[in-house]
Enzyme design. Structure first.
Site, PDB file in Angstrom:
ATOM      1  N   LYS A  42       0.720  -1.222   0.220  1.00 37.49           N
ATOM      2  CA  LYS A  42       0.029   0.096   0.030  1.00 37.49           C
ATOM      3  C   LYS A  42       0.819   1.082   0.133  1.00 37.49           C
ATOM      4  O   LYS A  42       1.705   1.594   1.089  1.00 37.49           O
ATOM      5  CB  LYS A  42      -0.874  -0.036   1.273  1.00 37.49           C
ATOM      6  CG  LYS A  42      -2.015   1.108   1.222  1.00 37.49           C
ATOM      7  CD  LYS A  42      -2.478   1.443   2.424  1.00 37.49           C
ATOM      8  CE  LYS A  42      -1.546   2.728   3.048  1.00 37.49           C
ATOM      9  NZ  LYS A  42      -1.665   4.002   2.311  1.00 37.49           N
ATOM     10  N   GLU A  98      -1.322   7.089   0.200  1.00 37.22           N
ATOM     11  CA  GLU A  98      -2.491   7.557  -0.914  1.00 37.22           C
ATOM     12  C   GLU A  98      -2.304   8.939  -1.336  1.00 37.22           C
ATOM     13  O   GLU A  98      -2.917   9.092  -2.508  1.00 37.22           O
ATOM     14  CB  GLU A  98      -3.923   7.530   0.174  1.00 37.22           C
ATOM     15  CG  GLU A  98      -3.705   8.738   1.377  1.00 37.22           C
ATOM     16  CD  GLU A  98      -3.026   8.286   2.677  1.00 37.22           C
ATOM     17  OE1 GLU A  98      -2.286   7.228   2.490  1.00 37.22           O
ATOM     18  OE2 GLU A  98      -3.293   8.867   3.704  1.00 37.22           O
ATOM     19  N   GLU A 137      10.925  15.509  14.786  1.00 35.41           N
ATOM     20  CA  GLU A 137      11.037  15.432  13.319  1.00 35.41           C
ATOM     21  C   GLU A 137      10.104  16.376  12.792  1.00 35.41           C
ATOM     22  O   GLU A 137       8.888  16.314  13.031  1.00 35.41           O
ATOM     23  CB  GLU A 137      10.851  14.257  12.927  1.00 35.41           C
ATOM     24  CG  GLU A 137      11.363  14.014  11.441  1.00 35.41           C
ATOM     25  CD  GLU A 137      10.958  12.547  10.964  1.00 35.41           C
ATOM     26  OE1 GLU A 137       9.743  12.011  11.135  1.00 35.41           O
ATOM     27  OE2 GLU A 137      11.851  11.984  10.248  1.00 35.41           O
ATOM     28  N   CYS A 153      13.907  11.134   5.438  1.00 30.75           N
ATOM     29  CA  CYS A 153      14.145  10.796   6.996  1.00 30.75           C
ATOM     30  C   CYS A 153      15.293  10.755   7.588  1.00 30.75           C
ATOM     31  O   CYS A 153      15.480  11.039   8.625  1.00 30.75           O
ATOM     32  CB  CYS A 153      13.580   9.198   7.094  1.00 30.75           C
ATOM     33  SG  CYS A 153      14.680   8.249   5.497  1.00 30.75           S
ATOM     34  N   GLY A 164       7.614   5.108   7.726  1.00 42.04           N
ATOM     35  CA  GLY A 164       6.581   6.176   7.936  1.00 42.04           C
ATOM     36  C   GLY A 164       6.986   6.918   9.274  1.00 42.04           C
ATOM     37  O   GLY A 164       7.979   6.795   9.874  1.00 42.04           O
ATOM     38  N   GLY A 165       5.984   7.802   9.694  1.00 45.37           N
ATOM     39  CA  GLY A 165       6.257   8.343  11.055  1.00 45.37           C
ATOM     40  C   GLY A 165       6.016   7.606  12.330  1.00 45.37           C
ATOM     41  O   GLY A 165       5.597   6.305  12.180  1.00 45.37           O
ATOM     42  N   ILE A 166       6.669   7.982  13.039  1.00 40.53           N
ATOM     43  CA  ILE A 166       6.984   7.311  14.540  1.00 40.53           C
ATOM     44  C   ILE A 166       5.525   6.912  15.102  1.00 40.53           C
ATOM     45  O   ILE A 166       5.163   5.840  15.740  1.00 40.53           O
ATOM     46  CB  ILE A 166       7.567   7.976  15.527  1.00 40.53           C
ATOM     47  CG1 ILE A 166       8.428   7.226  16.499  1.00 40.53           C
ATOM     48  CG2 ILE A 166       7.173   9.163  16.131  1.00 40.53           C
ATOM     49  CD1 ILE A 166       9.394   7.717  17.296  1.00 40.53           C
ATOM     50  N   GLU A 167       4.565   7.717  15.052  1.00 36.54           N
ATOM     51  CA  GLU A 167       3.209   7.551  15.889  1.00 36.54           C
ATOM     52  C   GLU A 167       2.484   6.476  14.993  1.00 36.54           C
ATOM     53  O   GLU A 167       1.852   5.612  15.682  1.00 36.54           O
ATOM     54  CB  GLU A 167       2.370   8.960  15.815  1.00 36.54           C
ATOM     55  CG  GLU A 167       2.899   9.969  16.613  1.00 36.54           C
ATOM     56  CD  GLU A 167       3.319   9.355  18.184  1.00 36.54           C
ATOM     57  OE1 GLU A 167       2.799   8.379  18.703  1.00 36.54           O
ATOM     58  OE2 GLU A 167       4.505   9.633  18.740  1.00 36.54           O
ATOM     59  N   THR A 168       2.634   6.601  13.625  1.00 33.49           N
ATOM     60  CA  THR A 168       1.942   5.457  12.884  1.00 33.49           C
ATOM     61  C   THR A 168       2.618   3.992  13.353  1.00 33.49           C
ATOM     62  O   THR A 168       2.214   3.109  13.339  1.00 33.49           O
ATOM     63  CB  THR A 168       1.921   5.645  11.448  1.00 33.49           C
ATOM     64  OG1 THR A 168       1.700   7.050  11.166  1.00 33.49           O
ATOM     65  CG2 THR A 168       1.029   4.727  10.583  1.00 33.49           C
ATOM     66  N   GLY A 169       3.976   4.328  13.319  1.00 34.11           N
ATOM     67  CA  GLY A 169       4.667   2.834  13.785  1.00 34.11           C
ATOM     68  C   GLY A 169       4.310   2.309  14.813  1.00 34.11           C
ATOM     69  O   GLY A 169       4.061   1.052  14.819  1.00 34.11           O
ATOM     70  N   GLU A 206      10.717   1.342   9.647  1.00 34.87           N
ATOM     71  CA  GLU A 206      11.558   2.346   9.458  1.00 34.87           C
ATOM     72  C   GLU A 206      11.026   3.578   9.576  1.00 34.87           C
ATOM     73  O   GLU A 206      10.250   4.312   8.775  1.00 34.87           O
ATOM     74  CB  GLU A 206      11.985   2.294   7.887  1.00 34.87           C
ATOM     75  CG  GLU A 206      12.563   0.938   7.290  1.00 34.87           C
ATOM     76  CD  GLU A 206      14.067   1.019   7.750  1.00 34.87           C
ATOM     77  OE1 GLU A 206      14.599   1.892   8.182  1.00 34.87           O
ATOM     78  OE2 GLU A 206      14.664  -0.134   7.664  1.00 34.87           O
TER      79      GLU A 206
END
Ligand code: NAD
Length: 490
Positions: free
Chosen positions: A174, A177, A384, A283, A227-232, A249
Site C-alpha cells: 500500500k 494515498e 522531526e 528521513c 513512515g512516521g513514529i506515531e503510525t509505527g 523504518e
C-alpha cells in the site's frame, strides 16, 4: 490518468467505486484519479496473496528463476526511467534530476536482490549426535504487507518489493494515498514479466482504512512499514494480534557534527545539502547542525548566505534546486514547528515563511529556514519537522558533541566532518545511529544496510540483511539410523 489497484492478477477499481484526486504539489492541479480502496479490498488482496503463497508456485520456484523475474522488473525500470521519473516529479514536486537518480537507484535495488536470490544455499552444520545430519535453511516468511510513505514513493517501495520477492514471499503493498503513481506503474511491469496470480498485489487507500487492515490481518505473516513514529506505534499494537513479524523504518532527527578542523567549504556545502535536499522531506535529513564553537559564526554566516540563494521552483525546470512540500497540511505542520521554534526562543536567522514570487503561489513552498541559538531541550531540536528547517547548536569538545548528538529518541543517521580521521572514527563509533557518514552526508546504496537505532525503528532494509529480514530460519535434523529410544519401559 486513472490508477487502479492490482489484485490477484487483475486491475480493478475499489469495491465501493470510491476515488481520490492526486494533486501536483507544485500547482495543485489534478494529475490523476486513483481508486480509493476499503478494508474489504485490502482483505481480498491479502486472501489472494495467502492463496498464492500456500499454493507454492512462487515460493518453491527455483530461486534462480525467481531472481531472473525480479531482474527483469529492474530492467524495465531502467528502460522506463524517464517516464517513471516524470511521474515521480509530478506526484511529489521533487526535481526531475533527483527523480532520475531515484530511478537508477531503484533499478539497482532490483538487480541487487535478483542477484542474491539464489546465493544462500543453506548451511550444513556439524551435528554432535552420531549418525545424523543437520542443516540450516532459509525459507520465505509467507504473506508480507508493505506500507510506504510519500517522500520517496517508489524508492521506499523498491526496498521492500525486491527483497520480499527474491526471498519467495507473496505480498500486498500500500503506497501513500497521496503518491501512488510510480508504484502502480511498476505493477504493469510485474504483469508484463508474468508474475503468477496473487504473488504481487497493490491496494490503494488511506492508512486508517487499508493500512490498518494490512497490519491487523491474521493472514499476514510480516508487516514492513516506513513512515512516521506515531503510525509505527499503532502498527506495532495492532500487529500483535497474530504475533506477526514487524519491520519499522521510522523518522529521524539526524545530527550533523562539524569540527573546526573540517574542510570549511565542503562542510558548508554538505550541511546545506544535508538538510535542504528535497525540501528537508528526507528521513535522514541533517536537520540538527552541531558546529564547534570556534567556527560557529563564520560557518553560519556562510550557510545563511547560501540558503538564501536556493532556487525554489517547478521540479521540471532545470534551474530548480528544490521543489515544494508535499501538501497543504504538511506545510502547515512545518509552519507550526517554525512558530514553536520562535516561541521557544530560538533565533530565526533566515526563511521561516512562504516565498513571495508570483510563480510559486500555487505550490506548497516554504523558504529554507535556519534557527540559531538552539538548545537540546527545544522541541524544534528534538522532534522531526520533516521540512526545510535547520537548527544550529554549538559544542565545545568531542565528548560534548557526542553527548548532544545522542540526546534524542531517534537513531537513524548522523554525520561527522573533520580532517582528523581518528577523531572522526571515534565519534562514529560512539553515535547511536544505524548509519554514520564521515565527511559526507546522505550516501546510501543497495549493498549497505539501512535502518534505525532507538525509536527510529527496527529491522534493516538493503544489504544482505535486507533479504534475510524476509526469511525464516529452519533447522532440519535427520537421524540416519533410527532406533527405539526406550525411555518409557512399558
Ligand atoms: P505516515 O506515517 O503518515 O504514513 C506512512 C504510510 O502509513 C502511508 O502509506 C499511510 O497511509 C500509512 N498509514 C497511516 N496511518 C496508518 C495506520 N493507522 N495503519 C497502517 N498504515 C497507516 O508517514 P508519511 O507522512 O507518509 O511519511 C513521512 C514519515 O516517514 C517521516 O516520519 C519520515 O521520517 C518517515 N520515513 C522514514 C524512512 C526510513 O527509512 N526510516 C524513509 C522515508 C520516510
Amino acid at each position: 490518468m486513472h490508477i487502479q489497484m492490482f489484485i490477484n492478477g487483475k486491475w480493478i477499481d475499489a469495491e465501493k467505486q470510491q476515488t481520490r484526486s492526486i494533486i501536483n504539489p507544485f500547482n495543485q492541479e489534478e494529475i490523476a484519479t486513483a481508486a480509493e480502496g476499503s478494508k474489504a479490498d485490502a482483505a481480498w488482496a491479502i486472501k489472494a496473496a495467502r492463496k498464492a503463497f500456500d499454493e507454492g508456485n512462487w515460493s518453491q520456484m527455483p530461486a534462480s528463476e525467481r531472481g531472473e523475474m525480479v531482474r527483469l522488473v529492474g530492467q524495465k525500470i531502467k528502460d522506463e526511467r524517464e517516464e517513471l521519473a516524470r511521474l515521480e516529479t509530478l506526484d511529489t514536486g521533487k526535481t526531475i534530476e533527483e527523480s532520475l537518480g531515484d530511478m537508477d537507484d531503484i533499478a539497482n535495488v532490483f538487480f541487487y536482490f535478483a542477484g542474491l536470490a539464489d546465493k544462500d544455499g543453506g548451511e550444513v552444520i556439524e551435528s554432535p549426535i552420531p549418525d545424523s545430519t543437520s542443516k540450516v535453511v532459509r525459507e520465505p516468511i509467507g504473506v508480507c504487507a508493505q506500507i510506504t510513505p510519500w517522500n520517496y514513493p517508489l524508492l521506499q517501495a523498491a526496498w521492500k518489493l525486491a527483497p520480499a520477492l527474491a526471498a519467495g514471499n507473496t505480498l500486498v503493498i500500500k503506497p501513500s494515498e497521496i503518491t501512488p503513481l510510480t508504484t502502480a506503474k511498476v505493477f504493469e511491469f510485474f504483469e508484463e514479466v508474468g508474475f503468477p496470480e496473487g504473488v504481487v498485489n497493490l491496494v490503494l487507500g488511506t492508512g486508517a482504512e487499508v493500512g490498518s487492515e494490512l497490519a491487523e490481518s491474521h493472514d499476514v505473516d510480516l508487516v514492513s512499514f516506513t513512515g512516521g513514529i506515531e503510525t509505527g506505534k499503532k502498527i506495532m499494537q495492532v500487529a500483535s494480534g497474530n504475533v506477526k513479524k514487524i519491520a519499522l523504518e521510522l523518522g529521524g532527527k539526524n545530527p550533523n557534527i562539524v569540527f573546526a578542523d573540517a574542510d570549511f567549504e565542503t562542510a558548508v556545502d554538505q550541511a546545506l545539502n544535508a538538510v535542504f535536499f528535497h525540501a528537508g522531506q528526507v528521513c535522514s535529513a541533517g536537520s540538527r547542525l552541531l558546529v564547534e564553537e570556534s567556527i560557529h559564526d563564520v560557518f553560519v554566516e556562510k550557510l545563511i548566505a547560501r540558503a538564501k540563494r536556493i532556487k525554489l521552483g517547478n521540479g521540471f525546470d532545470e534551474a530548480t534546486e528544490s521543489g515544494p512540500l508535499i501538501s497543504a497540511e504538511h506545510r502547515e505542520k512545518v509552519e507550526n514547528y517554525i512558530q514553536i521554534g520562535l516561541d521557544e526562543g530560538a533565533t530565526l536567522a533566515v526563511g521561516g515563511k512562504r516565498p513571495e514570487n508570483d510563480e510559486l503561489q500555487n505550490g506548497f513552498f516554504l523558504e529554507p529556514t535556519i534557527f540559531t541559538n538552539c538548545t537540546n531541550e527545544m522541541r524544534i531540536v528534538q522532534e522531526e519537522v520533516f521540512g526545510p528547517v535547520l537548527t544550529v547548536e554549538t559544542f565545545s569538545t568531542k565528548e560534548d558533541a557526542i553527548a548532544k548528538a545522542n540526546d534524542t529518541i531517534y537513531g537513524l543517521a548522523g554525520a561527522v566532518f573533520s580532517s582528523d580521521i581518528d577523531k572522526a572514527e571515534d565519534v562514529a563509533s560512539k553515535l547511536r545511529m544505524g548509519t554514520v557518514w564521515i565527511n559526507d552526508f546522505h550516501p546510501y546504496f543497495a549493498q549497505a544496510p539501512w535502518g534505525g537505532y532507538k525509536q527510529s525503528g527496527f529491522g534493516r532494509e538493503l544489504g544482505k540483511i535486507g533479504l534475510e529480514e524476509y526469511t525464516e530460519v529452519k533447522h532440519v535434523f535427520r537421524n540416519k539410523n533410527p532406533q527405539p529410544v526406550n525411555w518409557f519401559q512399558s
